[in-house]
Design a protein around this motif. Sequence first.
Motif, PDB file in Angstrom:
ATOM      1  N   ILE A   1      13.439  -5.601  36.322  1.00  0.00           N
ATOM      2  CA  ILE A   1      13.366  -6.609  35.264  1.00  0.00           C
ATOM      3  C   ILE A   1      14.410  -6.291  34.211  1.00  0.00           C
ATOM      4  O   ILE A   1      14.710  -5.123  33.970  1.00  0.00           O
ATOM      5  CB  ILE A   1      11.957  -6.659  34.648  1.00  0.00           C
ATOM      6  CG1 ILE A   1      11.834  -7.753  33.603  1.00  0.00           C
ATOM      7  CG2 ILE A   1      11.562  -5.368  34.017  1.00  0.00           C
ATOM      8  CD1 ILE A   1      10.932  -8.836  34.006  1.00  0.00           C
ATOM      9  N   GLU A   2      14.947  -7.337  33.620  1.00  0.00           N
ATOM     10  CA  GLU A   2      15.922  -7.158  32.550  1.00  0.00           C
ATOM     11  C   GLU A   2      15.187  -7.084  31.213  1.00  0.00           C
ATOM     12  O   GLU A   2      14.247  -7.835  30.967  1.00  0.00           O
ATOM     13  CB  GLU A   2      16.885  -8.342  32.548  1.00  0.00           C
ATOM     14  CG  GLU A   2      18.082  -8.142  31.671  1.00  0.00           C
ATOM     15  CD  GLU A   2      19.088  -9.262  31.835  1.00  0.00           C
ATOM     16  OE1 GLU A   2      19.002 -10.230  31.055  1.00  0.00           O
ATOM     17  OE2 GLU A   2      19.947  -9.150  32.733  1.00  0.00           O
ATOM     18  N   GLY A   3      15.615  -6.146  30.382  1.00  0.00           N
ATOM     19  CA  GLY A   3      15.009  -5.992  29.066  1.00  0.00           C
ATOM     20  C   GLY A   3      15.996  -5.389  28.089  1.00  0.00           C
ATOM     21  O   GLY A   3      17.089  -4.966  28.472  1.00  0.00           O
ATOM     22  N   ARG A   4      15.585  -5.361  26.838  1.00  0.00           N
ATOM     23  CA  ARG A   4      16.429  -4.798  25.780  1.00  0.00           C
ATOM     24  C   ARG A   4      15.691  -3.647  25.100  1.00  0.00           C
ATOM     25  O   ARG A   4      14.555  -3.814  24.661  1.00  0.00           O
ATOM     26  CB  ARG A   4      16.746  -5.849  24.719  1.00  0.00           C
ATOM     27  CG  ARG A   4      17.562  -6.996  25.218  1.00  0.00           C
ATOM     28  CD  ARG A   4      17.749  -8.025  24.103  1.00  0.00           C
ATOM     29  NE  ARG A   4      18.358  -9.233  24.600  1.00  0.00           N
ATOM     30  CZ  ARG A   4      19.657  -9.484  24.615  1.00  0.00           C
ATOM     31  NH1 ARG A   4      20.500  -8.598  24.151  1.00  0.00           N
ATOM     32  NH2 ARG A   4      20.119 -10.612  25.084  1.00  0.00           N
ATOM     33  N   ILE A   5      16.342  -2.498  25.026  1.00  0.00           N
ATOM     34  CA  ILE A   5      15.778  -1.366  24.299  1.00  0.00           C
ATOM     35  C   ILE A   5      15.713  -1.742  22.832  1.00  0.00           C
ATOM     36  O   ILE A   5      16.666  -2.294  22.279  1.00  0.00           O
ATOM     37  CB  ILE A   5      16.613  -0.095  24.513  1.00  0.00           C
ATOM     38  CG1 ILE A   5      16.548   0.324  25.982  1.00  0.00           C
ATOM     39  CG2 ILE A   5      16.141   1.031  23.596  1.00  0.00           C
ATOM     40  CD1 ILE A   5      17.419   1.508  26.334  1.00  0.00           C
ATOM     41  N   GLN A   6      14.602  -1.459  22.196  1.00  0.00           N
ATOM     42  CA  GLN A   6      14.395  -1.790  20.791  1.00  0.00           C
ATOM     43  C   GLN A   6      14.621  -0.548  19.937  1.00  0.00           C
ATOM     44  O   GLN A   6      13.723   0.257  19.731  1.00  0.00           O
ATOM     45  CB  GLN A   6      12.973  -2.332  20.573  1.00  0.00           C
ATOM     46  CG  GLN A   6      12.687  -3.589  21.334  1.00  0.00           C
ATOM     47  CD  GLN A   6      13.582  -4.723  20.872  1.00  0.00           C
ATOM     48  OE1 GLN A   6      13.509  -5.138  19.722  1.00  0.00           O
ATOM     49  NE2 GLN A   6      14.423  -5.217  21.765  1.00  0.00           N
ATOM     50  N   GLU A   7      15.854  -0.392  19.458  1.00  0.00           N
ATOM     51  CA  GLU A   7      16.171   0.710  18.558  1.00  0.00           C
ATOM     52  C   GLU A   7      17.352   0.311  17.697  1.00  0.00           C
ATOM     53  O   GLU A   7      18.217  -0.457  18.109  1.00  0.00           O
ATOM     54  CB  GLU A   7      16.459   2.011  19.302  1.00  0.00           C
ATOM     55  CG  GLU A   7      17.597   1.951  20.266  1.00  0.00           C
ATOM     56  CD  GLU A   7      17.790   3.239  21.027  1.00  0.00           C
ATOM     57  OE1 GLU A   7      18.951   3.582  21.269  1.00  0.00           O
ATOM     58  OE2 GLU A   7      16.809   3.896  21.387  1.00  0.00           O
ATOM     59  N   GLY A   8      17.375   0.781  16.498  1.00  0.00           N
ATOM     60  CA  GLY A   8      18.466   0.460  15.589  1.00  0.00           C
ATOM     61  C   GLY A   8      18.307  -0.918  14.979  1.00  0.00           C
ATOM     62  O   GLY A   8      17.355  -1.634  15.231  1.00  0.00           O
ATOM     63  N   GLN A   9      19.252  -1.273  14.168  1.00  0.00           N
ATOM     64  CA  GLN A   9      19.215  -2.541  13.447  1.00  0.00           C
ATOM     65  C   GLN A   9      19.734  -3.714  14.282  1.00  0.00           C
ATOM     66  O   GLN A   9      19.320  -4.839  14.089  1.00  0.00           O
ATOM     67  CB  GLN A   9      20.058  -2.427  12.167  1.00  0.00           C
ATOM     68  CG  GLN A   9      19.528  -1.423  11.173  1.00  0.00           C
ATOM     69  CD  GLN A   9      18.279  -1.934  10.474  1.00  0.00           C
ATOM     70  OE1 GLN A   9      18.110  -3.121  10.274  1.00  0.00           O
ATOM     71  NE2 GLN A   9      17.403  -1.009  10.118  1.00  0.00           N
ATOM     72  N   GLU A  10      20.662  -3.446  15.191  1.00  0.00           N
ATOM     73  CA  GLU A  10      21.285  -4.506  15.960  1.00  0.00           C
ATOM     74  C   GLU A  10      20.597  -4.684  17.308  1.00  0.00           C
ATOM     75  O   GLU A  10      20.101  -3.719  17.895  1.00  0.00           O
ATOM     76  CB  GLU A  10      22.759  -4.198  16.186  1.00  0.00           C
ATOM     77  CG  GLU A  10      23.560  -4.135  14.894  1.00  0.00           C
ATOM     78  CD  GLU A  10      25.024  -3.821  15.130  1.00  0.00           C
ATOM     79  OE1 GLU A  10      25.512  -4.055  16.247  1.00  0.00           O
ATOM     80  OE2 GLU A  10      25.656  -3.341  14.192  1.00  0.00           O
ATOM     81  N   GLU A  11      20.598  -5.934  17.792  1.00  0.00           N
ATOM     82  CA  GLU A  11      20.019  -6.199  19.103  1.00  0.00           C
ATOM     83  C   GLU A  11      20.869  -5.530  20.176  1.00  0.00           C
ATOM     84  O   GLU A  11      22.097  -5.636  20.178  1.00  0.00           O
ATOM     85  CB  GLU A  11      19.948  -7.704  19.337  1.00  0.00           C
ATOM     86  CG  GLU A  11      19.257  -8.058  20.623  1.00  0.00           C
ATOM     87  CD  GLU A  11      18.978  -9.538  20.735  1.00  0.00           C
ATOM     88  OE1 GLU A  11      17.829  -9.930  20.517  1.00  0.00           O
ATOM     89  OE2 GLU A  11      19.936 -10.285  21.008  1.00  0.00           O
ATOM     90  N   GLN A  12      20.223  -4.823  21.075  1.00  0.00           N
ATOM     91  CA  GLN A  12      20.909  -4.106  22.145  1.00  0.00           C
ATOM     92  C   GLN A  12      21.222  -5.052  23.302  1.00  0.00           C
ATOM     93  O   GLN A  12      20.562  -6.074  23.495  1.00  0.00           O
ATOM     94  CB  GLN A  12      20.040  -2.948  22.644  1.00  0.00           C
ATOM     95  CG  GLN A  12      19.603  -1.982  21.565  1.00  0.00           C
ATOM     96  CD  GLN A  12      20.764  -1.285  20.899  1.00  0.00           C
ATOM     97  OE1 GLN A  12      21.641  -0.761  21.567  1.00  0.00           O
ATOM     98  NE2 GLN A  12      20.792  -1.291  19.580  1.00  0.00           N
ATOM     99  N   ASP A  13      22.216  -4.693  24.100  1.00  0.00           N
ATOM    100  CA  ASP A  13      22.559  -5.471  25.287  1.00  0.00           C
ATOM    101  C   ASP A  13      21.448  -5.336  26.325  1.00  0.00           C
ATOM    102  O   ASP A  13      20.806  -4.273  26.423  1.00  0.00           O
ATOM    103  CB  ASP A  13      23.874  -4.984  25.886  1.00  0.00           C
ATOM    104  CG  ASP A  13      25.073  -5.293  24.995  1.00  0.00           C
ATOM    105  OD1 ASP A  13      25.018  -6.299  24.257  1.00  0.00           O
ATOM    106  OD2 ASP A  13      26.055  -4.538  25.049  1.00  0.00           O
TER     107      ASP A  13
END
Length: 71
Positions: A31-43
């Motif tokens: 599954i495709e997902g985005r790691i949630q860390e930092g201020q900016e949206e991750q790839d």
Amino acid sequence: MLNMLLQDKSSASQIEIEDLETLFNPLRNEIEGRIQEGQEEQDPQVFAKQDLTFASGEDLPRCWIDPNYRN
């Protein structure tokens, strides 16, 4: 749009999943997902569903991972 936060077993990072249909489909192993860390949206990245858990540490339901779960 509904999203779900899951946790990566190895890194304990929170992963945002946007495609819930793929998450629930036992024929799809990744599954495709985005790691949630930092201020900016991750790839987006691809994660093996077997490597993800709920934030509580509970494994995903077998019917989401195993196409033969009824056998």
